[in-house]
Design an enzyme around this catalytic site. Structure first.
Site, mmCIF file in Angstrom:
data_model
loop_
_atom_site.group_PDB
_atom_site.id
_atom_site.type_symbol
_atom_site.label_atom_id
_atom_site.label_comp_id
_atom_site.label_asym_id
_atom_site.label_seq_id
_atom_site.Cartn_x
_atom_site.Cartn_y
_atom_site.Cartn_z
ATOM 1 N N ASP A 106 0.839 -1.203 0.000
ATOM 2 C CA ASP A 106 0.000 0.000 0.000
ATOM 3 C C ASP A 106 0.876 1.257 0.000
ATOM 4 O O ASP A 106 0.556 2.240 -0.650
ATOM 5 C CB ASP A 106 -0.964 0.005 1.198
ATOM 6 C CG ASP A 106 -0.272 -0.221 2.528
ATOM 7 O OD1 ASP A 106 0.849 -0.775 2.551
ATOM 8 O OD2 ASP A 106 -0.841 0.148 3.570
ATOM 9 N N ASP A 109 7.444 3.862 2.667
ATOM 10 C CA ASP A 109 7.767 5.027 3.490
ATOM 11 C C ASP A 109 9.284 5.053 3.704
ATOM 12 O O ASP A 109 10.022 5.581 2.882
ATOM 13 C CB ASP A 109 6.982 4.911 4.801
ATOM 14 C CG ASP A 109 7.040 6.159 5.648
ATOM 15 O OD1 ASP A 109 7.760 7.102 5.290
ATOM 16 O OD2 ASP A 109 6.372 6.207 6.706
ATOM 17 N N LYS A 137 5.955 7.616 -0.480
ATOM 18 C CA LYS A 137 6.219 8.810 0.328
ATOM 19 C C LYS A 137 7.736 9.034 0.335
ATOM 20 O O LYS A 137 8.425 8.603 1.275
ATOM 21 C CB LYS A 137 5.700 8.543 1.743
ATOM 22 C CG LYS A 137 5.342 9.777 2.537
ATOM 23 C CD LYS A 137 5.100 9.406 3.986
ATOM 24 C CE LYS A 137 3.637 9.379 4.359
ATOM 25 N NZ LYS A 137 3.438 9.180 5.819
ATOM 26 N N ASP A 165 -4.253 2.187 7.559
ATOM 27 C CA ASP A 165 -4.896 2.311 8.863
ATOM 28 C C ASP A 165 -4.261 3.359 9.756
ATOM 29 O O ASP A 165 -3.135 3.807 9.523
ATOM 30 C CB ASP A 165 -4.800 0.977 9.607
ATOM 31 C CG ASP A 165 -3.383 0.705 10.128
ATOM 32 O OD1 ASP A 165 -2.431 0.809 9.327
ATOM 33 O OD2 ASP A 165 -3.223 0.417 11.324
ATOM 34 N N ARG A 171 -9.292 1.275 7.508
ATOM 35 C CA ARG A 171 -8.862 0.545 6.313
ATOM 36 C C ARG A 171 -10.003 0.419 5.298
ATOM 37 O O ARG A 171 -9.758 0.284 4.100
ATOM 38 C CB ARG A 171 -8.367 -0.859 6.684
ATOM 39 C CG ARG A 171 -7.092 -0.891 7.520
ATOM 40 C CD ARG A 171 -6.531 -2.308 7.502
ATOM 41 N NE ARG A 171 -5.580 -2.570 8.575
ATOM 42 C CZ ARG A 171 -4.261 -2.383 8.480
ATOM 43 N NH1 ARG A 171 -3.750 -1.880 7.381
ATOM 44 N NH2 ARG A 171 -3.463 -2.682 9.500
HETATM 45 C C1 PRP Z 1 3.182 -0.445 6.420
HETATM 46 C C2 PRP Z 1 3.071 -0.685 4.918
HETATM 47 C C3 PRP Z 1 4.400 -1.248 4.563
HETATM 48 C C4 PRP Z 1 5.335 -0.562 5.525
HETATM 49 C C5 PRP Z 1 5.979 0.569 4.817
HETATM 50 O O1 PRP Z 1 2.912 -1.638 7.076
HETATM 51 O O2 PRP Z 1 2.025 -1.569 4.602
HETATM 52 O O3 PRP Z 1 4.461 -2.649 4.743
HETATM 53 O O4 PRP Z 1 4.549 -0.061 6.609
HETATM 54 O O5 PRP Z 1 6.842 1.230 5.668
HETATM 55 P P1 PRP Z 1 8.424 1.268 5.465
HETATM 56 O O6 PRP Z 1 8.661 1.659 4.028
HETATM 57 O O7 PRP Z 1 8.815 2.352 6.427
HETATM 58 O O8 PRP Z 1 8.987 -0.052 5.797
HETATM 59 P P2 PRP Z 1 2.523 -1.761 8.614
HETATM 60 O O9 PRP Z 1 3.699 -2.334 9.358
HETATM 61 O O10 PRP Z 1 1.972 -0.452 9.105
HETATM 62 O O11 PRP Z 1 1.410 -2.877 8.593
HETATM 63 P P3 PRP Z 1 -0.030 -2.907 7.863
HETATM 64 O O12 PRP Z 1 0.250 -3.118 6.387
HETATM 65 O O13 PRP Z 1 -0.699 -4.084 8.474
HETATM 66 O O14 PRP Z 1 -0.731 -1.602 8.127
#
Ligand code: PRP
Length: 186
Positions: A106, A109, A137, A165, A171
């Site tokens: 999704d 970051d 991002k 979320d 979500r």
């Molecule tokens: C979020 C997203 C990615 C990750 C990105 O997952 O889905 O997997 O963070 O961040 P990064 O580039 O800083 O690694 P999260 O751990 O929030 O779990 P979720 O998908 O269940 O919301």
């Protein structure tokens, strides 16, 4: 879901990405992927949980024989900063050896999660590994990591909806919006 729903009271009035724009972009990404993966051994992998809505819509726009698999990772750290250590909470069900893997996220970051997963799947013998992310991002980036298919580049804001979320909520909002600060300042 109607935008007068209670859930929408927690996001800014002006939606960051309305559902129509998401659908249009997902269609284009699906067409690109369809062209790029002709005669390949495509496995589309949803990185749980955030990618589920994007994943479900995207695979329906890929006009090719493919298989799907699921993986869940979490990066440890405090709430504002990840440690860089990624833990696999749920691994793939099948081997990736000789397969062309498309990881679906999704959001990218810091880039840590995908960087870790890419290295791991390469070691396991995948033929190729590419990344499709709905959101990117770039301001959050901590490691060198670029996705191959990007839906939208977004500013450094707290976004929710269409799989994303805050504290596991929001979500199911069909659009992507910016969370009102009062929600996380409470
Ligand atoms: C979020 C997203 C990615 C990750 C990105 O997952 O889905 O997997 O963070 O961040 P990064 O580039 O800083 O690694 P999260 O751990 O929030 O779990 P979720 O998908 O269940 O919301």
């Amino acid at each position: 879901m109607d935008t007068t729903s209670k859930l929408y009271q927690d996001i800014e009035n002006e939606l960051l990405i309305p559902r129509e724009k998401i659908a249009e972009r997902v269609r284009t990404l699906g067409e690109q992927i369809t062209q790029d993966y002709q005669d390949r051994n495509l496995v589309v992998v949803s990185i749980l949980n955030g990618s589920v809505l994007f994943f479900a819509d995207l695979i329906r726009e890929i006009d090719l024989p493919l298989t799907i698999d699921f993986m869940q990772a979490s990066s440890y750290g405090d709430s504002t900063r990840s440690s860089g250590f990624v833990h696999i909470k749920k691994d793939l069900d099948r081997s990736v050896e000789g397969k062309d893997i498309l990881l679906v996220e999704d959001i990218v970051d810091s880039g840590r999660t995908l960087s870790y997963l890419k290295t791991m799947l390469k070691k396991r013998g995948a033929s190729s590994i590419r990344i499709a992310t709905l959101l990117d991002k770039p301001e959050g980036r901590q490691v060198d990591m670029e996705a191959d298919y990007v839906g939208f580049i977004i500013p450094n804001a707290f976004v929710v909806g269409y799989g994303l979320d805050y504290s596991e909520r929001y979500r199911n909002i069909p659009d992507i919006g910016i969370l009102r600060p009062r929600v996380y300042q409470e």
